[in-house]
Write a protein that holds these residues in place. Structure first.
Motif, PDB file in Angstrom:
ATOM      1  N   LYS A   1       0.807  -1.216   0.000  1.00  9.78           N
ATOM      2  CA  LYS A   1       0.000   0.000   0.000  1.00  9.78           C
ATOM      3  C   LYS A   1       0.847   1.275   0.000  1.00  9.78           C
ATOM      4  O   LYS A   1       0.434   2.310  -0.532  1.00  9.78           O
TER       5      LYS A   1
ATOM      6  N   TYR B   1       4.500   5.112  -3.074  1.00 13.91           N
ATOM      7  CA  TYR B   1       4.360   6.534  -2.723  1.00 13.91           C
ATOM      8  C   TYR B   1       5.538   7.012  -1.886  1.00 13.91           C
ATOM      9  O   TYR B   1       5.966   8.167  -2.004  1.00 13.91           O
TER      10      TYR B   1
ATOM     11  N   SER C   1       3.878   9.468   0.675  1.00  8.89           N
ATOM     12  CA  SER C   1       4.731  10.487   0.055  1.00  8.89           C
ATOM     13  C   SER C   1       5.342  11.406   1.106  1.00  8.89           C
ATOM     14  O   SER C   1       6.502  11.828   0.972  1.00  8.89           O
TER      15      SER C   1
ATOM     16  N   SER D   1      -6.957   3.807   3.187  1.00 15.31           N
ATOM     17  CA  SER D   1      -7.531   4.076   1.870  1.00 15.31           C
ATOM     18  C   SER D   1      -6.417   4.505   0.900  1.00 15.31           C
ATOM     19  O   SER D   1      -5.292   4.797   1.319  1.00 15.31           O
ATOM     20  N   ILE D   2      -6.743   4.575  -0.384  1.00 10.58           N
ATOM     21  CA  ILE D   2      -5.756   4.982  -1.388  1.00 10.58           C
ATOM     22  C   ILE D   2      -5.288   6.417  -1.130  1.00 10.58           C
ATOM     23  O   ILE D   2      -4.087   6.718  -1.173  1.00 10.58           O
ATOM     24  N   SER D   3      -6.231   7.313  -0.860  1.00  9.94           N
ATOM     25  CA  SER D   3      -5.867   8.714  -0.610  1.00  9.94           C
ATOM     26  C   SER D   3      -4.973   8.847   0.615  1.00  9.94           C
ATOM     27  O   SER D   3      -4.015   9.629   0.624  1.00  9.94           O
ATOM     28  N   SER D   4      -5.277   8.082   1.649  1.00 10.82           N
ATOM     29  CA  SER D   4      -4.469   8.101   2.859  1.00 10.82           C
ATOM     30  C   SER D   4      -3.081   7.534   2.584  1.00 10.82           C
ATOM     31  O   SER D   4      -2.074   8.068   3.060  1.00 10.82           O
ATOM     32  N   SER D   5      -3.012   6.488   1.788  1.00 10.79           N
ATOM     33  CA  SER D   5      -1.729   5.870   1.442  1.00 10.79           C
ATOM     34  C   SER D   5      -0.854   6.848   0.676  1.00 10.79           C
ATOM     35  O   SER D   5       0.358   6.942   0.913  1.00 10.79           O
ATOM     36  N   ILE D   6      -1.453   7.595  -0.251  1.00 10.66           N
ATOM     37  CA  ILE D   6      -0.701   8.573  -1.048  1.00 10.66           C
ATOM     38  C   ILE D   6      -0.158   9.681  -0.149  1.00 10.66           C
ATOM     39  O   ILE D   6       1.025  10.026  -0.210  1.00 10.66           O
ATOM     40  N   ALA D   7      -1.037  10.254   0.684  1.00 13.50           N
ATOM     41  CA  ALA D   7      -0.645  11.380   1.543  1.00 13.50           C
ATOM     42  C   ALA D   7       0.418  10.962   2.562  1.00 13.50           C
ATOM     43  O   ALA D   7       1.447  11.630   2.716  1.00 13.50           O
TER      44      ALA D   7
END
Length: 269
Positions: free
Chosen positions: A85, A89, A152, A143-149
């Motif tokens: 996950k 990122y 990164s 979630s995907i958005s949480s994983s990205i934030a």
């Protein structure tokens, strides 16, 4: 300090780094950076002391993180779905952080290092991240958005600071009710993209500085690199075995105390 004496000294310290790497997922960064900041030779320009400490730390992390990952993976401690996950990122954030770090003042990096660790300690005490009893059965994949934030940000800040990411990865996973053993086991492979991207970046940018001595390659100090690696191979297996035996409540408090010690070391340095 002669090279052979330095290698012996750094090898001894490397054993401790190896133990802490597999016990706390540090990859060596929390220990390597403060120690090198204190012991780097005068031949390294003052403006690049922190850069060299961080660059060497990241290079050491590549080996220690890989070694620790193998040790934990053999015991089934690494939760690979969570790893998948975040890893991409984190790598992207690492690349950006490594490039920008070259343009940041060495003393500013030191202040940022101290400030970030202090924030983690204080926020963890208020949120009781490392003092509460966790129910790992309630852990859910982000979630995907949480994983990205999150991913990164971890990559960017960690590469800038040369700390391997565990200072943010472990509190984040702990806050989502993951046990210390599994959080630490995940922090080691998640530190690999940070270490790899960061070390290469610091090596390349350091090669542009003509004043760096022959004992370095870019911003990597060779005697410390090899010394820490030699000691790390001895210390990593011991750290992993101890990590599996320590009760979670004691384990988490030990992590928090160690963060505090590192902050004090950097302030005194």
């Amino acid at each position: 300090m002669k090279i052979d004496v330095s290698l012996l000294l750094f090898s001894g310290i490397g054993i401790l780094i190896g133990v802490l790497s597999s016990m706390f997922g540090f990859g060596g960064g929390f220990i390597v950076v403060p120690i090198l900041f204190l012991f780097l030779p005068d031949s390294i320009p003052g403006d690049y002391l922190m850069h060299t400490a961080i660059g060497t730390s990241l290079a050491v992390m590549i080996i220690n993180s890989f070694n620790s990952t193998l040790n934990h993976a053999k015991q089934g401690n690494v939760l690979w779905p969570v790893f998948k996950k975040f890893v991409g990122y984190i790598a992207i954030g690492s690349l950006i952080g490594g490039i920008l770090a070259y343009f940041v003042d060495s003393n500013l990096l030191r202040i940022a290092f101290i400030s970030m660790l202090s924030y983690v300690i204080i926020s963890s005490l208020f949120k009781k991240t490392f003092t509460k009893t966790v129910d790992e059965a309630s852990f859910q994949l982000p979630s995907i958005s949480s994983s990205i934030a999150v991913g990164s940000s971890i990559g960017f800040i960690s590469t800038m600071m040369g700390i391997g990411g565990s200072v943010m990865t472990i509190p984040y996973l702990r806050g989502r009710n993951m046990s210390m053993l599994h959080a630490v086991a995940l922090a080691t492979p998640l530190g690999l993209p940070i270490a790899t991207v960061g070390a290469v970046t610091y090596l390349i940018t350091g090669l542009q500085v003509e004043a760096m001595p022959a004992s370095t390659i870019g911003f990597i100090y060779i005697p410390a690199f090899f010394g820490f690696i030699i000691g790390g191979f001895i210390g990593v297996p011991f750290g992993r075995k101890w990590a599996e035996k320590i009760p979670d409540q004691i384990y988490s408090k030990m992590y928090l105390i160690l963060l505090f010690i590192v902050v004090v070391m950097m302030i005194l340095g």
